[in-house]
Write a protein that holds these residues in place. Structure first.
Motif, PDB file in Angstrom:
ATOM      1  N   LEU A   1      64.831  28.043  23.285  1.00 54.48           N
ATOM      2  CA  LEU A   1      64.145  27.100  22.405  1.00 54.48           C
ATOM      3  C   LEU A   1      62.720  27.584  22.207  1.00 54.48           C
ATOM      4  O   LEU A   1      62.010  27.855  23.181  1.00 54.48           O
ATOM      5  CB  LEU A   1      64.140  25.700  23.033  1.00 54.48           C
ATOM      6  CG  LEU A   1      63.252  24.640  22.378  1.00 54.48           C
ATOM      7  CD1 LEU A   1      63.714  24.350  20.964  1.00 54.48           C
ATOM      8  CD2 LEU A   1      63.231  23.361  23.220  1.00 54.48           C
ATOM      9  N   ALA A   2      62.288  27.706  20.956  1.00 55.42           N
ATOM     10  CA  ALA A   2      60.904  28.047  20.632  1.00 55.42           C
ATOM     11  C   ALA A   2      60.197  26.781  20.160  1.00 55.42           C
ATOM     12  O   ALA A   2      60.726  26.055  19.312  1.00 55.42           O
ATOM     13  CB  ALA A   2      60.855  29.123  19.549  1.00 55.42           C
ATOM     14  N   VAL A   3      58.998  26.536  20.726  1.00 59.32           N
ATOM     15  CA  VAL A   3      58.264  25.315  20.394  1.00 59.32           C
ATOM     16  C   VAL A   3      56.850  25.675  19.973  1.00 59.32           C
ATOM     17  O   VAL A   3      56.100  26.300  20.733  1.00 59.32           O
ATOM     18  CB  VAL A   3      58.203  24.346  21.604  1.00 59.32           C
ATOM     19  CG1 VAL A   3      57.588  23.018  21.177  1.00 59.32           C
ATOM     20  CG2 VAL A   3      59.576  24.142  22.220  1.00 59.32           C
ATOM     21  N   ASP A   4      56.461  25.285  18.754  1.00 62.39           N
ATOM     22  CA  ASP A   4      55.112  25.552  18.248  1.00 62.39           C
ATOM     23  C   ASP A   4      54.858  24.588  17.101  1.00 62.39           C
ATOM     24  O   ASP A   4      55.726  24.390  16.248  1.00 62.39           O
ATOM     25  CB  ASP A   4      54.991  27.003  17.775  1.00 62.39           C
ATOM     26  CG  ASP A   4      53.540  27.467  17.678  1.00 62.39           C
ATOM     27  OD1 ASP A   4      52.729  26.763  17.035  1.00 62.39           O
ATOM     28  OD2 ASP A   4      53.209  28.530  18.216  1.00 62.39           O
ATOM     29  N   ASP A   5      53.667  24.000  17.066  1.00 57.22           N
ATOM     30  CA  ASP A   5      53.383  23.044  15.999  1.00 57.22           C
ATOM     31  C   ASP A   5      52.880  23.713  14.724  1.00 57.22           C
ATOM     32  O   ASP A   5      52.641  23.032  13.723  1.00 57.22           O
ATOM     33  CB  ASP A   5      52.399  21.970  16.462  1.00 57.22           C
ATOM     34  CG  ASP A   5      51.038  22.526  16.842  1.00 57.22           C
ATOM     35  OD1 ASP A   5      50.897  23.764  16.905  1.00 57.22           O
ATOM     36  OD2 ASP A   5      50.118  21.723  17.091  1.00 57.22           O
ATOM     37  N   GLU A   6      52.717  25.024  14.745  1.00 64.30           N
ATOM     38  CA  GLU A   6      52.333  25.766  13.540  1.00 64.30           C
ATOM     39  C   GLU A   6      53.559  26.502  13.009  1.00 64.30           C
ATOM     40  O   GLU A   6      54.096  27.397  13.675  1.00 64.30           O
ATOM     41  CB  GLU A   6      51.210  26.756  13.858  1.00 64.30           C
ATOM     42  CG  GLU A   6      49.919  26.077  14.307  1.00 64.30           C
ATOM     43  CD  GLU A   6      48.820  27.076  14.604  1.00 64.30           C
ATOM     44  OE1 GLU A   6      49.091  28.299  14.534  1.00 64.30           O
ATOM     45  OE2 GLU A   6      47.696  26.643  14.899  1.00 64.30           O
ATOM     46  N   GLN A   7      54.002  26.137  11.806  1.00 63.99           N
ATOM     47  CA  GLN A   7      55.249  26.666  11.261  1.00 63.99           C
ATOM     48  C   GLN A   7      55.272  28.194  11.171  1.00 63.99           C
ATOM     49  O   GLN A   7      56.265  28.815  11.564  1.00 63.99           O
ATOM     50  CB  GLN A   7      55.519  26.052   9.883  1.00 63.99           C
ATOM     51  CG  GLN A   7      56.888  26.395   9.304  1.00 63.99           C
ATOM     52  CD  GLN A   7      58.030  25.824  10.112  1.00 63.99           C
ATOM     53  OE1 GLN A   7      57.905  24.751  10.711  1.00 63.99           O
ATOM     54  NE2 GLN A   7      59.154  26.522  10.132  1.00 63.99           N
ATOM     55  N   PRO A   8      54.221  28.853  10.674  1.00 66.85           N
ATOM     56  CA  PRO A   8      54.274  30.327  10.592  1.00 66.85           C
ATOM     57  C   PRO A   8      54.444  30.975  11.969  1.00 66.85           C
ATOM     58  O   PRO A   8      55.225  31.921  12.116  1.00 66.85           O
ATOM     59  CB  PRO A   8      52.932  30.701   9.957  1.00 66.85           C
ATOM     60  CG  PRO A   8      52.517  29.477   9.202  1.00 66.85           C
ATOM     61  CD  PRO A   8      52.994  28.328  10.025  1.00 66.85           C
ATOM     62  N   ALA A   9      53.725  30.472  12.968  1.00 71.38           N
ATOM     63  CA  ALA A   9      53.845  31.027  14.319  1.00 71.38           C
ATOM     64  C   ALA A   9      55.241  30.793  14.873  1.00 71.38           C
ATOM     65  O   ALA A   9      55.827  31.668  15.518  1.00 71.38           O
ATOM     66  CB  ALA A   9      52.798  30.411  15.237  1.00 71.38           C
ATOM     67  N   LEU A  10      55.802  29.601  14.612  1.00 70.47           N
ATOM     68  CA  LEU A  10      57.144  29.286  15.077  1.00 70.47           C
ATOM     69  C   LEU A  10      58.169  30.213  14.441  1.00 70.47           C
ATOM     70  O   LEU A  10      59.069  30.733  15.115  1.00 70.47           O
ATOM     71  CB  LEU A  10      57.465  27.828  14.756  1.00 70.47           C
ATOM     72  CG  LEU A  10      58.833  27.310  15.200  1.00 70.47           C
ATOM     73  CD1 LEU A  10      58.972  27.374  16.715  1.00 70.47           C
ATOM     74  CD2 LEU A  10      59.040  25.873  14.706  1.00 70.47           C
ATOM     75  N   GLU A  11      58.019  30.449  13.154  1.00 70.46           N
ATOM     76  CA  GLU A  11      58.959  31.332  12.456  1.00 70.46           C
ATOM     77  C   GLU A  11      58.860  32.759  12.970  1.00 70.46           C
ATOM     78  O   GLU A  11      59.878  33.452  13.108  1.00 70.46           O
ATOM     79  CB  GLU A  11      58.685  31.288  10.946  1.00 70.46           C
ATOM     80  CG  GLU A  11      59.060  29.951  10.312  1.00 70.46           C
ATOM     81  CD  GLU A  11      58.679  29.886   8.839  1.00 70.46           C
ATOM     82  OE1 GLU A  11      58.028  30.839   8.349  1.00 70.46           O
ATOM     83  OE2 GLU A  11      59.044  28.890   8.185  1.00 70.46           O
ATOM     84  N   ASP A  12      57.643  33.214  13.270  1.00 68.39           N
ATOM     85  CA  ASP A  12      57.467  34.580  13.770  1.00 68.39           C
ATOM     86  C   ASP A  12      58.160  34.772  15.116  1.00 68.39           C
ATOM     87  O   ASP A  12      58.881  35.756  15.326  1.00 68.39           O
ATOM     88  CB  ASP A  12      55.973  34.910  13.916  1.00 68.39           C
ATOM     89  CG  ASP A  12      55.285  35.114  12.579  1.00 68.39           C
ATOM     90  OD1 ASP A  12      55.995  35.279  11.568  1.00 68.39           O
ATOM     91  OD2 ASP A  12      54.036  35.094  12.548  1.00 68.39           O
ATOM     92  N   VAL A  13      57.934  33.831  16.034  1.00 66.07           N
ATOM     93  CA  VAL A  13      58.550  33.950  17.359  1.00 66.07           C
ATOM     94  C   VAL A  13      60.072  33.844  17.250  1.00 66.07           C
ATOM     95  O   VAL A  13      60.806  34.615  17.896  1.00 66.07           O
ATOM     96  CB  VAL A  13      58.001  32.875  18.312  1.00 66.07           C
ATOM     97  CG1 VAL A  13      58.783  32.861  19.622  1.00 66.07           C
ATOM     98  CG2 VAL A  13      56.530  33.127  18.598  1.00 66.07           C
ATOM     99  N   ALA A  14      60.557  32.902  16.444  1.00 61.60           N
ATOM    100  CA  ALA A  14      62.004  32.742  16.284  1.00 61.60           C
ATOM    101  C   ALA A  14      62.634  34.011  15.708  1.00 61.60           C
ATOM    102  O   ALA A  14      63.723  34.431  16.133  1.00 61.60           O
ATOM    103  CB  ALA A  14      62.299  31.537  15.390  1.00 61.60           C
ATOM    104  N   TYR A  15      61.953  34.632  14.747  1.00 59.48           N
ATOM    105  CA  TYR A  15      62.463  35.870  14.138  1.00 59.48           C
ATOM    106  C   TYR A  15      62.579  36.978  15.189  1.00 59.48           C
ATOM    107  O   TYR A  15      63.605  37.669  15.269  1.00 59.48           O
ATOM    108  CB  TYR A  15      61.538  36.303  13.005  1.00 59.48           C
ATOM    109  CG  TYR A  15      61.881  37.658  12.421  1.00 59.48           C
ATOM    110  CD1 TYR A  15      62.896  37.794  11.480  1.00 59.48           C
ATOM    111  CD2 TYR A  15      61.201  38.796  12.834  1.00 59.48           C
ATOM    112  CE1 TYR A  15      63.235  39.035  10.961  1.00 59.48           C
ATOM    113  CE2 TYR A  15      61.514  40.046  12.315  1.00 59.48           C
ATOM    114  CZ  TYR A  15      62.530  40.162  11.379  1.00 59.48           C
ATOM    115  OH  TYR A  15      62.863  41.402  10.883  1.00 59.48           O
TER     116      TYR A  15
END
Length: 249
Positions: A7-21
């Protein structure tokens, strides 16, 4: 084993997308869930447990609106089978929190693929993946603005300095804001023994033990470390047992 469910958790969408990618690109990862805040993360984790597919690891931002990453991390440690925690943050000042929560790693943004790969390796190792031995405990230290992780296996002895502790390795020393008592408890299973109110020693690095006129010291490399009277017998007996085991091999 199948791939990790994370599970990746981040309140900033771009950062969340980067980690998930980056997580999805790693062959050791099987499934990636995402959440924009701590409350949503807890709901996902509860649902995953109810479905019989619990999350293996949480890649967690620290400074988030509402429930921040440190508080969420503390809640995760109370789970019956807590997921491994990897902090992913733009800030260096929570490294001690990461250590106290026994986080597997502490990544600074922007996350480099090789550092994320190392964090996944740590998670796999602690999970018991085939081919991965047990991982040494690590502690974050600051070196010229860069956070480096020093493994417990590198540390020869630890010296208390007030509320801080100085880690002594073969190549130098590092001052960390962690009490000696915390390290004593955390590293007991790694072969560290409290020999004095101000010293914790890795037993495998003890070269000599001297007792003269009731005073005991051990030598670690070129350094002599005092041993308090109440720890002398325990240390001596431990060294004798280790020597006997070595002779029977």
């Amino acid at each position: 084993m199948s791939g990790l469910r994370v599970l990746a958790v981040d309140d900033e969408q771009p950062a969340l997308e980067d980690v998930a990618y980056l997580l999805r690109a790693d062959p050791r990862i099987g499934d990636v869930l995402t959440a924009r805040d701590g409350a949503a993360a807890l709901r996902l984790l509860d649902r995953a447990i109810a479905d019989g597919r619990p999350v293996d690891a949480v890649f967690l931002d620290i400074r988030m609106r509402g429930l921040d990453g440190v508080v969420l991390g503390r809640l995760l440690t109370q789970f019956t089978r807590p997921p491994k925690i990897v902090f992913v943050t733009a800030y260096e000042d929570h490294a001690v929190d990461a250590f106290e929560l026994k986080a597997e790693d502490y990544l600074l943004k922007p996350v480099r693929p090789e550092r994320l790969a190392e964090a996944i390796r740590r998670v796999c190792g602690s999970r018991g993946e085939p081919g991965e031995g047990p991982q040494a405990d690590t502690i974050p230290v600051e070196l010229g603005g860069v956070t480096r992780f020093v493994a417990s296996t590198e540390v020869r002895y630890v010296e208390a300095q007030g509320d801080y502790a100085r880690l002594h390795t073969a190549t130098g020393s590092h001052l960390v804001r962690i009490p000696l008592a915390t390290l004593e408890e955390r590293w007991a299973s790694a072969g560290f023994l409290r020999v004095h109110r101000s010293h914790l020693v890795a037993v495998k690095h003890i070269d000599e033990l001297h007792i003269d006129s009731g005073k005991c010291v051990v030598r670690v490399g070129e350094t002599e470390i005092p041993v308090s009277r109440r720890h002398t017998r325990e240390l001596r007996d431990l060294l004798v047992r280790r020597a006997r085991r070595g002779q029977t091999r």
